[in-house]
Design a protein around this motif. Structure first.
Motif: not given
Length: 61
Positions: A36-57
């Protein structure tokens, strides 16, 4: 019976958990479901978690 506030998230969200849209994480490759927290930005979501987002960086640097 309680009434809920109608928002874009409640109008466009499927009623059953099994009907939620899914994506594949760009880092770990695991499937993850809409939240639900991704309702407004679902098209931009690429990672399942903060950990994966940090790993990509980390891998870009």
């Amino acid at each position: 019976m309680a009434r809920t506030k109608l928002t874009n998230a409640t109008i466009h969200t499927p009623k059953r958990k099994g009907q939620l849209p899914t994506k594949i994480c760009a880092v770990c490759g695991r499937p993850f479901e809409w939240r639900k927290k991704w309702a407004r930005c679902w098209d931009e979501v690429r990672y399942c978690s903060e950990r994966c987002r940090r790993e990509s960086r980390r891998s870009q640097a």
